[in-house]
Design a protein around this motif. Structure first.
Motif, PDB file in Angstrom:
ATOM      1  N   UNK A   1      -0.389  -0.518   1.900  1.00 37.73           N
ATOM      2  CA  UNK A   1      -0.955  -1.810   2.309  1.00 37.73           C
ATOM      3  C   UNK A   1      -1.470  -1.782   3.750  1.00 37.73           C
ATOM      4  N   UNK A   2      -0.729  -1.120   4.624  1.00 36.25           N
ATOM      5  CA  UNK A   2      -1.188  -1.010   6.013  1.00 36.25           C
ATOM      6  C   UNK A   2      -2.412  -0.101   6.101  1.00 36.25           C
ATOM      7  N   UNK A   3      -2.388   0.982   5.346  1.00 36.66           N
ATOM      8  CA  UNK A   3      -3.563   1.854   5.307  1.00 36.66           C
ATOM      9  C   UNK A   3      -4.792   1.051   4.902  1.00 36.66           C
ATOM     10  N   UNK A   4      -4.644   0.299   3.838  1.00 38.71           N
ATOM     11  CA  UNK A   4      -5.778  -0.471   3.336  1.00 38.71           C
ATOM     12  C   UNK A   4      -6.250  -1.485   4.380  1.00 38.71           C
ATOM     13  N   UNK A   5      -5.305  -2.135   4.999  1.00 42.46           N
ATOM     14  CA  UNK A   5      -5.643  -3.142   6.011  1.00 42.46           C
ATOM     15  C   UNK A   5      -6.375  -2.500   7.200  1.00 42.46           C
ATOM     16  N   UNK A   6      -5.852  -1.373   7.660  1.00 41.62           N
ATOM     17  CA  UNK A   6      -6.438  -0.735   8.841  1.00 41.62           C
ATOM     18  C   UNK A   6      -7.790  -0.096   8.543  1.00 41.62           C
ATOM     19  N   UNK A   7      -7.887   0.541   7.385  1.00 44.71           N
ATOM     20  CA  UNK A   7      -9.154   1.154   6.985  1.00 44.71           C
ATOM     21  C   UNK A   7     -10.214   0.061   6.854  1.00 44.71           C
ATOM     22  N   UNK A   8      -9.828  -1.064   6.257  1.00 42.65           N
ATOM     23  CA  UNK A   8     -10.751  -2.190   6.115  1.00 42.65           C
ATOM     24  C   UNK A   8     -11.183  -2.714   7.478  1.00 42.65           C
ATOM     25  N   UNK A   9     -10.230  -2.807   8.395  1.00 39.36           N
ATOM     26  CA  UNK A   9     -10.564  -3.304   9.738  1.00 39.36           C
ATOM     27  C   UNK A   9     -11.557  -2.364  10.429  1.00 39.36           C
TER      28      UNK A   9
ATOM     29  N   UNK B 232      -3.163   0.722 -13.282  1.00 30.70           N
ATOM     30  CA  UNK B 232      -2.487   0.135 -12.120  1.00 30.70           C
ATOM     31  C   UNK B 232      -3.523  -0.366 -11.116  1.00 30.70           C
ATOM     32  N   UNK B 233      -3.260  -1.555 -10.566  1.00 33.97           N
ATOM     33  CA  UNK B 233      -4.250  -2.143  -9.678  1.00 33.97           C
ATOM     34  C   UNK B 233      -3.700  -2.448  -8.295  1.00 33.97           C
ATOM     35  N   UNK B 234      -2.415  -2.213  -8.131  1.00 30.91           N
ATOM     36  CA  UNK B 234      -1.798  -2.609  -6.878  1.00 30.91           C
ATOM     37  C   UNK B 234      -0.607  -1.691  -6.617  1.00 30.91           C
ATOM     38  N   UNK B 235      -0.343  -1.431  -5.362  1.00 32.62           N
ATOM     39  CA  UNK B 235       0.770  -0.535  -5.038  1.00 32.62           C
ATOM     40  C   UNK B 235       2.107  -1.108  -5.506  1.00 32.62           C
TER      41      UNK B 235
ATOM     42  N   UNK C 129     -11.118   0.436  -2.824  1.00 36.56           N
ATOM     43  CA  UNK C 129      -9.672   0.682  -2.783  1.00 36.56           C
ATOM     44  C   UNK C 129      -9.071   0.792  -4.177  1.00 36.56           C
ATOM     45  N   UNK C 130      -9.677   0.160  -5.133  1.00 36.49           N
ATOM     46  CA  UNK C 130      -9.205   0.330  -6.516  1.00 36.49           C
ATOM     47  C   UNK C 130      -9.400   1.801  -6.944  1.00 36.49           C
ATOM     48  N   UNK C 131     -10.582   2.315  -6.693  1.00 36.37           N
ATOM     49  CA  UNK C 131     -10.840   3.726  -7.023  1.00 36.37           C
ATOM     50  C   UNK C 131      -9.928   4.653  -6.216  1.00 36.37           C
ATOM     51  N   UNK C 132      -9.765   4.332  -4.946  1.00 37.01           N
ATOM     52  CA  UNK C 132      -8.954   5.192  -4.083  1.00 37.01           C
ATOM     53  C   UNK C 132      -7.477   5.156  -4.504  1.00 37.01           C
ATOM     54  N   UNK C 133      -7.001   4.002  -4.951  1.00 35.96           N
ATOM     55  CA  UNK C 133      -5.615   3.939  -5.427  1.00 35.96           C
ATOM     56  C   UNK C 133      -5.448   4.835  -6.660  1.00 35.96           C
TER      57      UNK C 133
END
Ligand SMILES: Nc1ncnc2c1ncn2[C@@H]1O[C@H](COP(=O)(O)OP(=O)(O)O)[C@@H](O)[C@H]1O
Ligand SMILES: Nc1ncnc2c1ncn2[C@@H]1O[C@H](COP(=O)(O)OP(=O)(O)O)[C@@H](O)[C@H]1O
Ligand SMILES: [Mg+2]
Ligand SMILES: [Mg+2]
Ligand SMILES: [Mg+2]
Ligand SMILES: [Mg+2]
Ligand SMILES: [Mg+2]
Lengths: 418, 418
Positions: A306-314, A404-407, A346-350
């Motif tokens: 979740x932090x990765x996703x947040x920071x990458x998005x930022x 799966x769609x979410x960690x 992020x869906x693909x990356x997950x």
């Protein structure tokens, strides 16, 4: 000059080397005949020396032209040190807080001098086995992954910069081939290198070799690994490539680096945390049932993603009008579209992350190189129970990852394995 | 030597060049002062000369450091000739019947001498506009695509060979960037280069620029184009890069070649056939309603894919115990598994093909470079009707491509557009 051609160093000749290189001797200061030198390479491939002088210290890592833990019978280019040094510098540029500084690189000698990560730094894997919580781990490792992966991807870079870097790292082909073999091939076939907790897992190992559904999926992941140059990945980001204290997280050992799929790094890290989770029951003793610790691992998995996703998005949002060529601002020009594109990204990356992470778990149970988390469980039947759970989960995730769609769903799946 | 550095040739200086190069003069024979030389470059980028001597002929193609149809204001590396020559030789090695032989390459001069594809060879696009059937076209082009793509992929090659070749073709970055711009970017934003049949398609062009769903999909395809080194693709395989007679099919002009996704080549070819199909109503005159011809085009689309799949599969089966590293025989070791793996492979490839093919169609209607099939329809309202149908189909396919599982379903979708 004494070191105009390659030679393997030892504790003694290392002193001569340090004396001959001003960049190093100046770091250590004072009387160079009084250095403390200790070889500590507990890794699989290389030699690592801690060098302590009167007013400074450093680590010297040297690659020899074979794989250390196997010996000269398995040759491996020492040029890997070059790719490791380039990557330490490149990743260090984007995430200086979590990568040791490189002081000196000598291509002829396949030798890197870098910051000594002094005690109490230990290898994260050892901390996980000991049941130590690292409250900042998710925060730090997500910083590392978001920064190194974002800044070396086409979201930030131009095609011209990207192709130039991709071409250079094609040179690290021997290390890529080693990964191809040990992660994507050997576990799915009979191989002299494979081993497992026998006889407990004999049938499980055979089942992996006979699982057509698994083989279809591993082929897709292998082709992504070989063909998709998404970012400069570490290439070996397991919990043995991370050194930690309560306050510090440092990523070492990127000798497998190349332009590959981001999910391979994120999956390596999370997959190894999952292995650590399943190993806990084997380390529980008496009062210390490790129940809380297992919860901390699960929370770290969830927080890391979740932090990765947040920071990458930022980073993406911050640089959306920059010179990156993947998403041009004139096209991706409204907030809803930006959200839509990122959701898909992020869906693909997950899915990649879960796929690669599962592949990494499988290979650590039935392939050549196992993990200390499990190996250190002395009782083989106990160890086998832990391994069977991890293997069951990894096979399921590898095959079903697109559902799966979410960690949090992944974490639930881990928790549900009995 | 007169040609020790680059200089653009013309009909006159070309004679001096031919005289100075034995490999060329010997091909032409006799009196070299009696050569017939004609510049025929109807393409967009380069100069092409037909040279006919007393006992032989050849074609000389020279790249200048800009884009011919735009002029010196759009610079473009002349090194593209190098990648074109390397690819003509590599593709010619795997499919000699469908690639003109290279007689001579001069890197300094960015000059290729190759076999003259003598009359009645014409550019396929011209034949399609004229309504000429080529009964062997699907057979030949599927030979070309199956052989060139298979033999340059990891199904046939080792990782070592693959990465070396990938690295070299990273050098063709300027041409890749051009494709990125004109195929994946410009049509989806306001660009001075874009044009369309105005005012008829004004709203359609705007709709493309405002279609978030389309933009999400084009981002995925662009990243595949930039990141996935699946095989040595031609890179510009439209119907203007194919010369044909009733019995012969020859692929020319691979200056955009690099290691990219196979679907980009297959899609380029099929997408341009679909454009030819929709253009037919604009070419129908009197008796000749082109109804049968449209059926022949649809049949050629279907046959091309099916024959490609059949031939690629046959090569895969033939070489399954070879040194290709994607699918090791010890793993993919039973016929059912081989079938399963191939089914998935072609399903994914069909989706890529349809995606890239659709992107190519869209860019030919609202982007910078249009196709003669449509441009040659003099009546703009008639042309607009054809273009709207093609655009409607392409947008739908780009977004819905994952719902299609067979080429016959694609052909039905084409047929159903009114
Ligand atoms: N910069 C460093 N500071 C302190 N210890 C280090 C440092 N680099 C490596 N080490 C120690 O050496 C061991 C092996 O290093 P590593 O880079 O992982 O080598 P290998 O490539 O052989 O796996 C690590 O597990 C760690 O204990
Ligand atoms: N080998 C050849 N034999 C006969 N004609 C050729 C040959 N190569 C090219 N041509 C002619 O020259 C034109 C332009 O060649 P092409 O390679 O497509 O150049 P460009 O890169 O400028 O598009 C072709 O459309 C064709 O008419
Ligand atoms: Mg290591
Ligand atoms: Mg290492
Ligand atoms: Mg051309
Ligand atoms: Mg061309
Ligand atoms: Mg094998």
């Amino acid at each position: 000059m004494a070191f105009s051609e390659f030679r393997p160093l030892d504790e003694k000749t290392l002193v001569d080397y340090v004396k001959a290189v001003p960049a190093l001797s100046s770091k250590l200061g004072g009387n160079l005949d009084d250095l403390t030198i200790k070889e500590v390479g507990d890794g699989n491939l290389n030699f690592v020396y801690i060098v302590i002088g009167s007013s400074g210290s450093l680590v010297i890592k040297q690659a020899l032209p074979y794989i250390r833990c196997i010996g000269e019978s398995w040759p491996m280019t020492k040029e890997r040190a070059y790719f490791e040094a380039v990557t330490l510098k490149e990743h260090g540029r984007w995430c200086p807080n979590n990568v040791p500084e490189v002081f000196h690189f000598d291509r002829t000698m396949s030798l890197i001098a870098m910051r000594y990560l002094e005690p109490p730094h230990i290898i994260l894997r050892k901390g996980l086995i000991a049941g130590v919580e690292y409250p900042l781990l998710a925060e730090h490792i997500s910083d590392y992954m978001a920064n190194t992966l974002f800044y070396t991807s086409l979201i930030y870079r131009s095609t011209t910069e990207h192709k130039k870097a991709v071409a250079e790292f094609c040179g690290n082909v021997e290390l890529c081939r080693l990964t191809e073999q040990v992660v994507f091939s050997d576990p799915y076939k009979v191989s002299e290198y494979n081993h497992w907790t026998s006889p407990y897992l004999d049938e499980d190992a055979e089942a992996v070799r006979n699982d057509d559904g698994l083989k279809v999926e591993i082929a897709e992941l292998k082709s992504k690994f070989c063909e998709r140059s998404q970012a400069l990945i570490h290439g070996d980001l397991h919990t043995g490539s991370v050194m930690v204290t309560h306050d510090s997280t440092q990523v070492i050992d990127p000798e497998f680096a190349f332009y590959g799929p981001m999910g391979f790094d994120i999956g390596a890290f999370l997959g190894n945390l999952i292995l650590a989770y399943f190993a806990q029951d084997g380390h529980a003793v008496g009062e210390n049932d490790r129940k809380n610790y297992k919860e901390w691992i699960l929370k770290t998995i969830e927080d890391t993603w979740n932090l990765f996703r947040k920071k990458f998005t930022a980073l993406w949002d911050k640089h959306k009008d920059g010179s990156g060529e993947a998403y041009l601002p004139a096209i991706y020009n409204n907030p809803e579209l930006q959200l839509l594109v990122q959701k898909k990204y992020f869906e693909d990356l997950l899915h990649d992350t879960v796929g690669f992470g599962s592949a990494k778990m499988i290979r650590r149970i039935v392939g050549v190189a196992h993990v200390e988390d499990l190996e250190s469980i002395a009782d083989p039947s106990k160890r086998a129970t832990c391994e069977k759970r991890a293997l069951y989960l990894a096979k399921m995730l590898l095959k079903e990852r697109r559902k799966f769609h979410d960690i949090s769903e992944i974490v639930s799946a881990v928790r549900n394995v009995q």
